[in-house]
Motif scaffolding. Structure first.
Motif, PDB file in Angstrom:
ATOM      1  N   ALA A  11     -13.042  25.402   8.202  1.00 21.70           N
ATOM      2  CA  ALA A  11     -12.999  25.145   9.322  1.00 21.70           C
ATOM      3  C   ALA A  11     -11.466  25.029  10.257  1.00 21.70           C
ATOM      4  O   ALA A  11     -11.383  25.416  11.307  1.00 21.70           O
ATOM      5  N   ALA A  12     -10.557  24.538   9.515  1.00 24.93           N
ATOM      6  CA  ALA A  12      -9.093  24.460   9.721  1.00 24.93           C
ATOM      7  C   ALA A  12      -8.641  25.817  10.188  1.00 24.93           C
ATOM      8  O   ALA A  12      -8.023  26.041  11.299  1.00 24.93           O
ATOM      9  N   LEU A  13      -8.932  26.826   9.291  1.00 28.22           N
ATOM     10  CA  LEU A  13      -8.188  28.026   9.573  1.00 28.22           C
ATOM     11  C   LEU A  13      -8.999  28.845  10.681  1.00 28.22           C
ATOM     12  O   LEU A  13      -8.301  29.631  11.730  1.00 28.22           O
ATOM     13  N   ALA A  14     -10.349  28.456  10.908  1.00 28.78           N
ATOM     14  CA  ALA A  14     -11.217  29.265  11.993  1.00 28.78           C
ATOM     15  C   ALA A  14     -10.733  28.440  13.197  1.00 28.78           C
ATOM     16  O   ALA A  14     -10.461  29.176  14.325  1.00 28.78           O
TER      17      ALA A  14
ATOM     18  N   ALA B 121     -11.801  14.441  13.395  1.00 27.85           N
ATOM     19  CA  ALA B 121     -11.438  15.825  13.422  1.00 27.85           C
ATOM     20  C   ALA B 121     -12.332  16.565  14.284  1.00 27.85           C
ATOM     21  O   ALA B 121     -12.312  17.541  15.153  1.00 27.85           O
ATOM     22  N   GLY B 122     -13.946  16.195  13.968  1.00 24.18           N
ATOM     23  CA  GLY B 122     -14.984  16.978  14.686  1.00 24.18           C
ATOM     24  C   GLY B 122     -14.793  16.777  16.289  1.00 24.18           C
ATOM     25  O   GLY B 122     -14.908  17.520  17.182  1.00 24.18           O
ATOM     26  N   ILE B 123     -14.396  15.319  16.691  1.00 21.50           N
ATOM     27  CA  ILE B 123     -14.309  14.913  18.084  1.00 21.50           C
ATOM     28  C   ILE B 123     -13.104  15.520  18.605  1.00 21.50           C
ATOM     29  O   ILE B 123     -13.030  16.154  19.841  1.00 21.50           O
ATOM     30  N   LEU B 124     -11.810  15.499  18.006  1.00 21.27           N
ATOM     31  CA  LEU B 124     -10.676  16.142  18.488  1.00 21.27           C
ATOM     32  C   LEU B 124     -10.793  18.012  18.748  1.00 21.27           C
ATOM     33  O   LEU B 124     -10.389  18.159  19.721  1.00 21.27           O
ATOM     34  N   VAL B 125     -11.386  18.471  17.778  1.00 21.91           N
ATOM     35  CA  VAL B 125     -11.693  19.805  17.799  1.00 21.91           C
ATOM     36  C   VAL B 125     -12.589  20.158  19.153  1.00 21.91           C
ATOM     37  O   VAL B 125     -12.506  21.213  19.907  1.00 21.91           O
ATOM     38  N   ALA B 126     -13.665  19.186  19.122  1.00 19.94           N
ATOM     39  CA  ALA B 126     -14.583  19.721  20.308  1.00 19.94           C
ATOM     40  C   ALA B 126     -13.896  19.362  21.518  1.00 19.94           C
ATOM     41  O   ALA B 126     -14.326  19.982  22.688  1.00 19.94           O
TER      42      ALA B 126
ATOM     43  N   ALA C 107     -10.813  29.094   3.730  1.00 17.46           N
ATOM     44  CA  ALA C 107      -9.808  29.549   4.767  1.00 17.46           C
ATOM     45  C   ALA C 107     -10.095  30.960   4.982  1.00 17.46           C
ATOM     46  O   ALA C 107     -10.133  31.336   6.055  1.00 17.46           O
ATOM     47  N   ILE C 108     -10.117  31.894   3.931  1.00 21.86           N
ATOM     48  CA  ILE C 108     -10.264  33.236   4.191  1.00 21.86           C
ATOM     49  C   ILE C 108     -11.695  33.511   4.994  1.00 21.86           C
ATOM     50  O   ILE C 108     -11.595  34.224   5.822  1.00 21.86           O
ATOM     51  N   GLY C 109     -12.875  32.733   4.553  1.00 21.98           N
ATOM     52  CA  GLY C 109     -13.958  32.832   5.211  1.00 21.98           C
ATOM     53  C   GLY C 109     -13.915  32.378   6.712  1.00 21.98           C
ATOM     54  O   GLY C 109     -14.401  33.036   7.531  1.00 21.98           O
ATOM     55  N   GLY C 110     -13.115  31.666   6.948  1.00 24.58           N
ATOM     56  CA  GLY C 110     -13.137  30.842   8.436  1.00 24.58           C
ATOM     57  C   GLY C 110     -12.238  31.738   9.125  1.00 24.58           C
ATOM     58  O   GLY C 110     -12.634  31.921  10.410  1.00 24.58           O
ATOM     59  N   ALA C 111     -11.082  32.154   8.722  1.00 29.74           N
ATOM     60  CA  ALA C 111     -10.423  33.063   9.386  1.00 29.74           C
ATOM     61  C   ALA C 111     -11.150  34.560   9.867  1.00 29.74           C
ATOM     62  O   ALA C 111     -11.000  34.890  10.984  1.00 29.74           O
ATOM     63  N   LEU C 112     -12.037  34.953   8.778  1.00 31.78           N
ATOM     64  CA  LEU C 112     -12.739  36.085   8.969  1.00 31.78           C
ATOM     65  C   LEU C 112     -13.957  35.754  10.112  1.00 31.78           C
ATOM     66  O   LEU C 112     -14.189  36.602  11.031  1.00 31.78           O
ATOM     67  N   ILE C 113     -14.756  34.999   9.907  1.00 28.35           N
ATOM     68  CA  ILE C 113     -15.912  34.569  10.580  1.00 28.35           C
ATOM     69  C   ILE C 113     -15.311  34.207  12.295  1.00 28.35           C
ATOM     70  O   ILE C 113     -16.080  34.614  12.989  1.00 28.35           O
ATOM     71  N   ALA C 114     -14.261  33.282  12.368  1.00 26.18           N
ATOM     72  CA  ALA C 114     -13.877  33.015  13.580  1.00 26.18           C
ATOM     73  C   ALA C 114     -13.461  34.342  14.448  1.00 26.18           C
ATOM     74  O   ALA C 114     -14.016  34.525  15.449  1.00 26.18           O
TER      75      ALA C 114
ATOM     76  N   GLY D 153     -17.195  28.071  23.055  1.00 27.76           N
ATOM     77  CA  GLY D 153     -18.202  27.907  21.960  1.00 27.76           C
ATOM     78  C   GLY D 153     -17.892  27.960  20.487  1.00 27.76           C
ATOM     79  O   GLY D 153     -18.461  27.030  19.682  1.00 27.76           O
ATOM     80  N   SER D 154     -16.870  28.742  20.245  1.00 29.07           N
ATOM     81  CA  SER D 154     -16.579  28.673  18.848  1.00 29.07           C
ATOM     82  C   SER D 154     -15.938  27.423  18.490  1.00 29.07           C
ATOM     83  O   SER D 154     -16.222  26.936  17.206  1.00 29.07           O
ATOM     84  N   LEU D 155     -15.121  26.752  19.197  1.00 24.76           N
ATOM     85  CA  LEU D 155     -14.550  25.301  18.814  1.00 24.76           C
ATOM     86  C   LEU D 155     -15.561  24.319  18.969  1.00 24.76           C
ATOM     87  O   LEU D 155     -15.658  23.286  17.935  1.00 24.76           O
ATOM     88  N   LEU D 156     -16.574  24.374  19.770  1.00 27.81           N
ATOM     89  CA  LEU D 156     -17.667  23.450  19.620  1.00 27.81           C
ATOM     90  C   LEU D 156     -18.595  23.734  18.444  1.00 27.81           C
ATOM     91  O   LEU D 156     -19.028  22.600  17.607  1.00 27.81           O
ATOM     92  N   ILE D 157     -18.712  24.698  18.088  1.00 26.18           N
ATOM     93  CA  ILE D 157     -19.415  25.084  16.578  1.00 26.18           C
ATOM     94  C   ILE D 157     -18.706  24.755  15.556  1.00 26.18           C
ATOM     95  O   ILE D 157     -19.067  24.146  14.536  1.00 26.18           O
ATOM     96  N   LEU D 158     -17.359  24.774  15.500  1.00 25.10           N
ATOM     97  CA  LEU D 158     -16.377  24.380  14.348  1.00 25.10           C
ATOM     98  C   LEU D 158     -16.485  22.618  14.591  1.00 25.10           C
ATOM     99  O   LEU D 158     -16.058  22.265  13.380  1.00 25.10           O
ATOM    100  N   ALA D 159     -16.375  22.180  15.428  1.00 19.39           N
ATOM    101  CA  ALA D 159     -16.682  20.852  15.692  1.00 19.39           C
ATOM    102  C   ALA D 159     -17.849  20.404  14.824  1.00 19.39           C
ATOM    103  O   ALA D 159     -17.774  19.315  14.312  1.00 19.39           O
TER     104      ALA D 159
END
Length: 855
Positions: free
Chosen positions: A251-254, A314-319, A396-403, A415-421
């Protein structure tokens, strides 16, 4: 021997902290330089950057796991840390040898593998792995090995582990700042890389020296401890901790990838602004690790409860971050409009802090706090830290690639940030289900419901494309891709392509200017058969080449989103570019596309580029121009188009001098006669050859389909665009040369852009460009210019007439009608034209950067 004092041990721990800070500094210098270097080798594409990061992180992960398991077997953990640092320096030094070998071998290898599907990609992965994996594998071992040495009791794992993590990440943030702002300018990229190697050598030798001193044991003996029984904690379940570590890294890298894309919509996107965004993110992680250090000291509250609170925050702030970004930028308005350099950097930093700092702190707290939850684990400290780093880095590798390649293209940034939240709230629900009591398991329904709400939330409130109300712009098509955000926009009846909101790639409102970028240079070559276009944009320029009897047209455009939009919306203006069997269009980095293959061309035409944009400076370097010179057929021409409304005379002089170093003769041709938004072409020849005036005359008749057109008319139409001989003039002999090692354009142009916007400098337009034309006409003079040796006196007069007409436009724009009329009379007297050409008004959709917005 007397027991060492606490003060002495604290001083030694401070020394070790300083060493680990420097280690983190060097690591980020390496990483920044590696991403750039692989961009030069493989292309400055999203895939190349993702490949570099994935291999680097894979090395960190495998190294953390491998060295962490072996940390307990070292006789001296401090010495082992020192030897790892020395090994990092040694393997990093091999980078110079490997890069030279790749550059020598790749052009020979590519023809052998180009027809095998996926072979080129596999070859690049192999090369990148050889360059990056050994050194990153060794880097990955430094934290678990040093951690095992310092942390002698399980209850100190959270406190001291998070301390080391914070120190190292703080060094990384400082390294990112230095690598982005100072080191390449002061030392060049090779010097900056050598400095990082030297720092690792210093760290390694110092650590080994400390390990061999008689008082090495005092660190372990006198480390301040906070050993408090935790009667509230439960036996840890490793599988859950490892899963949370993976999710945290993912989530952090994404989130970082998505934030970086958001900021690319509102900044100048120079090396400086990218560095600032990265530095703020790393600072947030540093503060997060420091917060984890403080939280690890709390024993009166269940660790699980603190962890769940961190995940919820973290979820609230990312959202909330996409809303914060929308507010901070006024709906994708350009940040820092009209501000000078330092005010602009302050504005960028302020917006980055508003959007990223507090959310980033929460993201950065989760991983180091997981060390606190692993304190009751029976495994060695080094193994615990190493496994945690490995699992987190794989996430982190997966998050960077998926994002980058899934979320952004599918649902956009908001939409990506809401999903990551939602990912963070899913982690909360998981903790409650696995480690909670019955009532907590029932309570997991609440974060699960939040997940559903976040995923289902609409994002139509978020601005995706900034439309300039001053031009009544209307969105026609939009694509959020893995490389960039691209849109087709209608402006006052014309279509244009805009990338990342403020970079226009041309459009139908500049048809003549865009077609001239192909027509003018092709008119100079007697038989233009094989043409290479570096950059495509709308495709109007490349399409104009099909007006000639060409055999092959190769086009390389770095952004696949642009290729798709141009194909869908600009077909009527591209002469069948997207259907013609003679045309090859590659969605690849143009520099890499040109260098990888030994194929040669009659003309290589390099498009207009924004000089201050990160990566663009690579297209103005000596190495690139020398590659282009090698790819020319006998009598071939290399054409570098330059937007004079985006360079000062200093940047223009550097580019001209650099090209002059690569080619025997460099000429300057105008692409138009506009006084305010003019484009010019630097045309390089491998041999000093004069112009044959019959060549453009013959091409002119063929293009017009009229064999009866008079020679003087056709010659005048062409020669009025000739501006002068760069090589023969010697005007730029004292300017610096732009190289891959010292990319002057990439680091100077962003500062110039801000100075111009603040009214402290000027672009090379209007009277400034007119003065350059005057100096070129006089040096060496039209009668002594070797390129004009075969022209008659009348034909040389057409060259002077073009100069007069440009000055006419400048004086007319300034309201000096009397002088303008005299210059127009001179133009008409020297040419066969019966009436003046249309008034020189700049086009409406010219390629370039538009600094506009609500901010």
């Amino acid at each position: 021997m007397s027991q060492p004092s606490v003060h002495t041990a604290a001083a030694r721990i401070s020394v070790l902290a300083a060493l680990f800070f420097v280690s983190g500094f060097a690591a980020l210098v390496y990483q920044v330089l590696w991403v750039r270097e692989l961009g030069l080798l493989f292309g400055s594409t999203a895939q190349a950057a993702a490949l570099a990061i994935a291999i680097f992180f894979a090395g960190i992960a495998s190294g953390g796991w491998f060295w962490g398991r072996r940390a307990k077997h070292f006789r001296s953990g401090l010495a082992a840390f020192g030897w790892l640092e020395l090994a990092v320096a040694a393997t990093a030094f091999g980078h110079f040898i490997l890069l030279d070998a790749y550059q020598a071998l790749y052009p020979a290898v590519f023809p052998l593998i180009s027809d095998i599907t996926g072979a080129d990609t596999v070859f690049k992965i192999l090369v990148a792995t050889i360059i990056l994996l050994p050194v990153s594998f060794l880097m990955g071992g430094t934290l678990p090995v040093l951690g095992h040495y310092l942390i002698r009791q399980p209850e100190d794992l959270g406190r001291l582990g998070s301390f080391l993590y914070a120190i190292n990440t703080g060094g990384a943030a400082t390294g990112a700042l230095a690598a982005g702002f100072m080191l390449p300018v002061w030392l060049g990229f090779d010097g900056a890389y050598a400095l990082a190697i030297g720092l690792d050598l210093l760290v390694g030798l110092t650590a080994i020296g400390l390990a061999r001193s008689r008082s090495e044991a005092m660190v372990a003996q006198v480390v301040p401890r906070q050993v408090a029984a935790d009667g509230h904690s439960k036996p840890e379940r490793s599988s859950l901790i490892w899963l949370l570590a993976f999710v945290s890294g993912f989530a952090a890298l994404a989130v970082e990838v998505v934030w970086t894309r958001l900021f690319s919509q509102v900044l100048q996107n120079s090396v400086y602004t990218y560095a600032l965004v990265l530095v703020v993110f790393l600072l947030a992680l540093t503060f997060g690790a420091s917060l984890a250090n403080r939280l690890s000291r709390i024993r009166s509250i269940l660790a699980e409860r603190i962890l769940m609170a961190l995940l919820v925050l973290a979820g609230i702030l990312v959202a909330a971050s996409p809303w914060m970004f929308e507010i901070a930028t006024g709906g994708l308005g350009y940040v820092g409009v009209g501000e000078d350099w330092w005010d602009y950097l302050t504005s960028v930093m302020t917006v980055a802090l508003i959007v990223m700092l507090v959310p980033g702190i929460m993201l950065g707290t989760v991983l180091p706090y997981l060390l606190r939850m692993l304190e009751s684990r029976s495994a060695s400290t080094g193994s615990t830290i190493g496994n945690l780093v490995a699992v987190n880095t794989l996430g982190a590798i997966g998050g960077a690639l998926i994002a980058g390649f899934v979320l952004l293209p599918m649902v956009g940034a908001a939409g990506s940030l809401l999903i990551l939240a939602a990912v963070y709230f899913s982690a909360v629900a998981l903790v409650m289900l696995v480690r909670g009591e019955r009532h907590q398991r029932l309570g997991a329904m609440l974060p699960a419901a939040v997940v559903i709400v976040l995923v289902a939330l609409p994002t139509d409130w978020a601005t995706t494309v900034y439309l300039n109300p001053a031009y009544n712009e209307r969105l026609i098509a939009y694509e959020e891709g893995s490389h960039a955000t691209a849109a087709v926009i209608e402006r006052e009846g014309h279509l244009l392509i805009r990338v990342n909101n403020h970079y226009t790639l041309g459009g139908t409102g500049a048809l003549e200017s865009e077609r001239n970028q192909a027509l003018i240079p092709m008119m100079l070559h007697p038989e233009p058969r094989d043409i290479f276009f570096l950059g495509m944009g709308t495709g109007i320029t490349a399409g104009a080449a099909l007006l000639f009897e060409v055999e092959r047209v190769v086009v390389c455009e770095i952004l696949p989103e642009v290729v798709r939009l141009a194909r869908a919306h600009f077909g009527p203006w591209t002469e069948g570019l997207f259907e013609d069997e003679r045309v090859e269009i590659h969605a690849e980095d143009g520099r890499n596309c040109l260098s990888r293959s030994p194929e040669t061309y009659d003309l290589i035409i390099s498009d207009l580029f924004t000089p201050w944009k990160a990566g663009t400076g690579n297209l103005y370097t000596l190495e690139h121009y020398r590659t282009a010179a090698r790819r020319l057929n006998e009598g071939g021409l290399f054409v570098q188009w330059i937007p004079t409304y985006q360079v000062s005379e200093t940047e223009f002089g550097i580019i001209a001098r650099t090209m002059d170093e690569a080619f025997d003769q460099v000429l300057l041709w105008r692409g138009d006669l506009f006084p305010s938004q003019s484009i010019v072409a630097l045309i390089g020849q491998n041999r000093t050859e004069p112009l044959d005036p019959q060549v453009p005359i013959a091409h002119g008749r063929a293009l017009a389909g009229n064999p009866d057109l008079p020679d003087d008319l056709l010659a005048a139409v062409n020669l009025r665009f000739y501006a002068g001989n760069i090589t023969a003039s010697g005007l730029f002999d004292d300017h610096a040369i732009n190289t891959d090692n010292r990319p002057l354009i990439e680091y100077q142009a962003p500062r110039t852009q801000r100075a111009v916007q603040a009214g402290q400098a000027r672009w090379l337009t209007g009277d400034q460009l007119g003065l350059l034309y005057e100096r070129l006409i006089q040096n060496p003079g039209v009668d002594r210019d070797p390129y004009l040796a075969h022209l008659s006196r009348t034909q040389r007069g057409y060259v002077i007439a073009g100069r007069s007409y440009y000055h006419y436009g400048v004086y007319r724009m300034a309201g000096r009608d009397e002088q303008a009329a005299m210059l127009l009379d001179d133009f008409l007297a020297r040419t066969p034209f019966e009436r003046p050409p249309p008034e020189p008004e700049p086009p409406q959709t010219l390629s370039g950067w538009e600094e506009s917005g609500r901010r």
